[in-house]
Enzyme design. Structure first.
Site, PDB file in Angstrom:
ATOM      1  CG  HIS A 106     -26.775  25.577   6.131  1.00  0.00           C
ATOM      2  ND1 HIS A 106     -28.053  25.999   5.766  1.00  0.00           N
ATOM      3  CD2 HIS A 106     -25.943  25.939   5.115  1.00  0.00           C
ATOM      4  CE1 HIS A 106     -27.981  26.598   4.583  1.00  0.00           C
ATOM      5  NE2 HIS A 106     -26.724  26.569   4.168  1.00  0.00           N
ATOM      6  CG  ASP A 149     -25.645  23.037   1.470  1.00  0.00           C
ATOM      7  OD1 ASP A 149     -25.863  21.852   1.156  1.00  0.00           O
ATOM      8  OD2 ASP A 149     -25.913  23.998   0.716  1.00  0.00           O
TER       9      ASP A 149
END
Length: 264
Positions: free
Chosen positions: A221, A76
């Site tokens: 992430h 992400d």
């Protein structure tokens, strides 16, 4: 099917439709409630497609997750300055991933990395334009948060994303309806290393390995310092346990994500 309880969409709808003078009393009632949303598992999608006699959608890649022990690695909020190293690792390990990319300061700053993701067989998806919580903004702003990255991604790789991950996983009925209108399915996760809380790569690796099961959707992430160094250990550890890495769409095949639905 999993049933999850998210922040009620009633509050959001009231902000959009209830006159100002009446909003206070109505909102006091609304925020005590909770919208129940059904999330669909990858195995349910595959079974549904098989039961319906659906034709394969051509998204298997090199593995059929009806028989293989598959997991999806997702990242992400990138791309970022860390992403080139991550792409090198994935290419070396022959591992596809799904990237839920941000628009502002990411897609617009690193367009060449978005193209590289697509070129190297990864799935490019949306994480909104500026990471605003979709359940806390009005309808027009939410639409812009979803439409802008769609257009930016299509301009870069020639196709619109079909998957979206709402910031912080926060969604409701209004977001579902808007996603359906824009041709987007929502993808949550089953595994999180909470890498936003630590730069300890060994801890990030351990958290992923401890939580992952078949059909797992792993949330990481590529914007945090400790995450990319943890990826080789995650890949090695899961491969040793017999897992095969696929994109989210490959995880669902021969089924296909439907706009407006939520998957995890």
């Amino acid at each position: 099917m999993f049933s999850v309880c998210k922040t009620t969409s009633s509050a959001a709808r009231l902000r959009r439709t209830v006159p100002v003078l009446a909003a206070g009393a109505a909102l006091a009632l609304a925020v005590t409630g909770c919208t129940r949303l059904d999330t669909t598992s990858p195995s349910s999608v595959r079974k549904g497609a098989a039961d319906a006699g659906a034709a394969d959608h051509g998204t298997f890649g090199t593995v059929d997750c009806r028989t293989a022990k598959c997991v999806a690695l997702t990242f992400d909020a990138g791309p970022s300055e860390n992403t080139p190293r991550l792409l090198d690792i994935l290419r070396r390990e022959k591992v596809p991933a799904t990237f839920f990319t941000l628009g502002k300061n990411h897609i617009e700053k690193y367009p060449q990395l978005v193209r590289q993701m697509d070129r190297e067989g990864h799935e490019v998806a949306s994480h909104t334009w500026s990471h605003k919580i979709l359940t806390k903004i009005d309808a027009d702003e939410a639409r812009a948060e979803l439409e802008r990255p769609n257009k930016a991604i299509e301009k870069l790789i020639g196709k619109k994303p079909t998957l979206m991950r709402p910031p912080q996983g926060r969604t409701d009925d209004d977001v579902n309806e808007l996603s359906k209108e824009l041709g987007l399915a929502e993808v949550l996760w089953t595994v999180t290393a909470k890498d936003y809380t630590t730069n300890d790569s060994a801890l990030i690796t351990k958290r992923v390995l401890d939580q992952t099961k078949r059909d797992g959707i792993i949330l990481l992430h590529d914007i945090y310092k400790g995450t990319v160094p943890a990826v080789p250990g995650v890949i090695d550890g899961l491969k040793k346990r017999g897992y095969v890495f696929v994109t989210v769409s490959q995880l669902l095949a021969p089924g296909k994500a439907e706009p407006g639905k939520v998957y995890r």
